[in-house]
Design an enzyme around this catalytic site. Structure first.
Site, mmCIF file in Angstrom:
data_model
loop_
_atom_site.group_PDB
_atom_site.id
_atom_site.type_symbol
_atom_site.label_atom_id
_atom_site.label_comp_id
_atom_site.label_asym_id
_atom_site.label_seq_id
_atom_site.Cartn_x
_atom_site.Cartn_y
_atom_site.Cartn_z
ATOM 1 N N ALA A 69 3.672 -1.165 -6.956
ATOM 2 C CA ALA A 69 2.250 -0.506 -7.515
ATOM 3 C C ALA A 69 3.506 0.984 -8.370
ATOM 4 O O ALA A 69 1.920 1.420 -9.536
ATOM 5 C CB ALA A 69 1.493 -0.331 -6.770
ATOM 6 N N THR A 70 4.137 1.307 -7.882
ATOM 7 C CA THR A 70 4.260 2.596 -8.109
ATOM 8 C C THR A 70 4.748 2.815 -9.745
ATOM 9 O O THR A 70 4.261 3.576 -10.773
ATOM 10 C CB THR A 70 5.421 3.091 -7.496
ATOM 11 O OG1 THR A 70 4.472 4.764 -5.971
ATOM 12 C CG2 THR A 70 5.944 4.835 -8.155
ATOM 13 N N ASN A 149 -7.683 3.277 -1.946
ATOM 14 C CA ASN A 149 -6.325 2.666 -0.629
ATOM 15 C C ASN A 149 -6.913 4.153 0.271
ATOM 16 O O ASN A 149 -6.317 4.072 2.030
ATOM 17 C CB ASN A 149 -4.658 3.833 -1.070
ATOM 18 C CG ASN A 149 -4.361 5.070 -1.409
ATOM 19 O OD1 ASN A 149 -5.101 5.626 -2.280
ATOM 20 N ND2 ASN A 149 -3.194 5.563 -0.812
ATOM 21 N N GLN A 179 -5.701 -2.043 -4.244
ATOM 22 C CA GLN A 179 -6.038 -2.211 -3.024
ATOM 23 C C GLN A 179 -7.802 -2.967 -3.151
ATOM 24 O O GLN A 179 -8.708 -3.478 -2.569
ATOM 25 C CB GLN A 179 -6.801 -0.738 -2.234
ATOM 26 C CG GLN A 179 -5.246 -0.262 -1.768
ATOM 27 C CD GLN A 179 -4.949 -1.014 -0.405
ATOM 28 O OE1 GLN A 179 -5.456 -1.538 0.296
ATOM 29 N NE2 GLN A 179 -3.838 -0.033 -0.060
ATOM 30 N N SER A 199 0.212 -4.592 -6.583
ATOM 31 C CA SER A 199 1.545 -4.850 -6.189
ATOM 32 C C SER A 199 1.762 -5.960 -4.840
ATOM 33 O O SER A 199 0.518 -6.032 -4.176
ATOM 34 C CB SER A 199 1.793 -3.569 -4.949
ATOM 35 O OG SER A 199 2.637 -3.346 -4.271
ATOM 36 N N HIS A 201 3.149 -6.473 -1.972
ATOM 37 C CA HIS A 201 2.767 -6.553 -0.622
ATOM 38 C C HIS A 201 1.780 -6.249 0.075
ATOM 39 O O HIS A 201 1.379 -5.995 1.540
ATOM 40 C CB HIS A 201 4.395 -5.913 0.200
ATOM 41 C CG HIS A 201 4.027 -4.120 0.393
ATOM 42 N ND1 HIS A 201 3.898 -3.383 1.007
ATOM 43 C CD2 HIS A 201 3.825 -3.411 -1.801
ATOM 44 C CE1 HIS A 201 3.453 -2.224 0.357
ATOM 45 N NE2 HIS A 201 3.483 -2.388 -0.970
ATOM 46 N N THR A 237 18.244 -7.078 -14.769
ATOM 47 C CA THR A 237 17.468 -8.009 -14.455
ATOM 48 C C THR A 237 16.475 -8.656 -13.828
ATOM 49 O O THR A 237 16.661 -7.820 -12.799
ATOM 50 C CB THR A 237 18.864 -8.716 -13.692
ATOM 51 O OG1 THR A 237 20.200 -8.063 -14.775
ATOM 52 C CG2 THR A 237 18.829 -9.730 -13.371
ATOM 53 N N CYS A 326 1.646 6.339 1.774
ATOM 54 C CA CYS A 326 2.164 6.986 1.184
ATOM 55 C C CYS A 326 2.902 8.592 0.913
ATOM 56 O O CYS A 326 3.308 9.606 1.263
ATOM 57 C CB CYS A 326 2.002 7.171 -0.082
ATOM 58 S SG CYS A 326 2.850 5.237 -1.140
#
Length: 386
Positions: A69-70, A149, A179, A199, A201, A237, A326
């Site tokens: 996401a970042t 978040n 979220q 994201s 995870h 890659t 974060c």
């Protein structure tokens, strides 16, 4: 340990783990290579893109794979700003965005851009009217997250997007959906959204993997230069095993969404009611479906450092968090709670509970039992220090 920190990261689904392991073992070719091993990896990559696109009801060519996401948020914000700099150097966002959007905007300010940070109301939500009123002739991008978040507040992104496209069709609209996916319904194609970050995870997929939906016809200035992968928007890659695992995680999350949301709403409502009855605690989120996402409960314990309560709960076998992951190691008041009008004492003592699909009412009862015991003990310590 009962894990109540799913908004920070989720335990990977066993099917996802197995898929990643199988792909790593069998398909190690570079998807850009011309030999059979490379083509096999390229086929897996194409299929992963198709699965992710199906989960979002968009076209495969509109999916750009990233490291999370970042990167997706930075590519959306900075990529749009630099690509359309001739249109103007003004951006509209809110005061409660994730650091990967908020700090990207701060960075652009250092480079000569002007950013309007729209304030939020006491419930953490920005008014659509105020967002739209902030748009100017030189505005190139509006960026508003779907679900906060930290507090779980739902922003009116559908209303903002539709009105933005009707009134300012050349202005791009970016939504951080990290979220929200699998928790709060959102129709990308009907909401005027040009850019949408996700994201893996956060939905029981692998860390270090994400995507950015880029609406057909929208161009972005690349943040990484190199071999031109991902349509030239994100060179490097591709991480084929993790991307295949992410695709599976998105499909599983979408399939389980309705059942999960029903369970989360039940648990959230009960937990919120229980917390509201514990002396010394202040709720910062609600259980109203129109206001808050179903998986996040946020409260403060004014006068007590949040890490003290966190570790008390951890001693009881309960894992929760302070602020967002974060920012949890920064000993400053929550920027989000301050933006909501909370005093510094309340903003400095926030605790977030975030639910996962494994949680039951028995788990919630154990959590509240531990919370009541911890607060009673700590209230005694506070009284003794006076």
């Amino acid at each position: 340990m009962k894990y109540f920190d799913h908004a920070a990261s989720t335990p990977p689904h066993q099917d996802v783990v197995q898929t990643i392991a199988e792909v790593m073992e069998r398909h190690y070719g570079n998807p850009s290579s011309l030999h059979r091993a490379g083509e096999d990896s390229a086929k897996l990559l194409r299929r992963a893109r198709e699965v992710c696109a199906q989960a979002l009801s968009v076209q495969p060519g509109e999916i750009v794979f990233t490291s999370g996401a970042t990167e997706s948020n930075n590519l959306a914000v900075k990529g749009a700003a630099f690509q359309y700099i001739k249109r103007g150097k003004h951006i509209v966002t809110t005061t409660v965005e994730h650091p990967s959007v908020y700090e990207a905007c701060r960075h652009l300010e250092l480079l000569g851009f002007e950013v309007t940070y729209v304030p939020v109301q006491a419930d953490g939500r920005a008014a659509a009217d105020q967002v739209l009123q902030s748009v100017r002739k030189d505005t190139v991008l509006v960026s508003v997250m779907h679900v906060n978040n930290e507090t779980g507040s739902i922003q009116p992104v559908e209303d903002i997007g539709r009105r933005l496209k009707a009134e300012h069709p050349r202005v791009l609209f970016h939504v951080d959906g990290v979220q929200g996916f699998g928790k709060v319904p959102l129709a990308l194609s009907e909401s005027g959204i040009d850019l949408y970050s996700l994201s893996a995870h956060k939905i029981r997929g692998p860390k270090g993997t994400g995507l950015l939906y880029v609406h057909s016809g929208v161009k972005l200035f690349p943040q990484l230069s190199g071999g031109g992968q991902e349509g030239g928007m994100r060179s490097g890659t591709e991480n084929v095993p993790s991307l295949v695992g992410m695709a599976k995680a998105f499909r599983l999350a979408k399939d389980a969404s309705e059942a999960n949301v029903r369970n989360w709403r039940l648990l959230q409502s009960w937990i919120v009611d229980e917390i509201s009855g514990i002396p010394g605690l202040v709720l910062n989120s609600s259980a109203e479906a129109a206001v808050s996402a179903p998986h996040i409960i946020h409260f403060s314990y004014p006068g007590m450092k949040p890490e003290v309560l966190l570790h008390c709960l951890e001693d009881e076998g309960m894992a929760v968090s302070t602020k967002s992951a974060c920012s949890s190691k920064i000993s400053e008041p929550s920027r989000i709670l301050l933006a909501m009008g909370k005093d510094r004492e309340t903003a400095s003592s926030g605790i977030r509970i975030s639910l996962g699909d494994e949680h039951t009412m028995d788990d919630a009862k154990e959590l509240i039992h531990a919370l009541k015991a911890a607060v009673q003990r700590l209230n005694g310590l506070k009284g003794g220090m006076k």
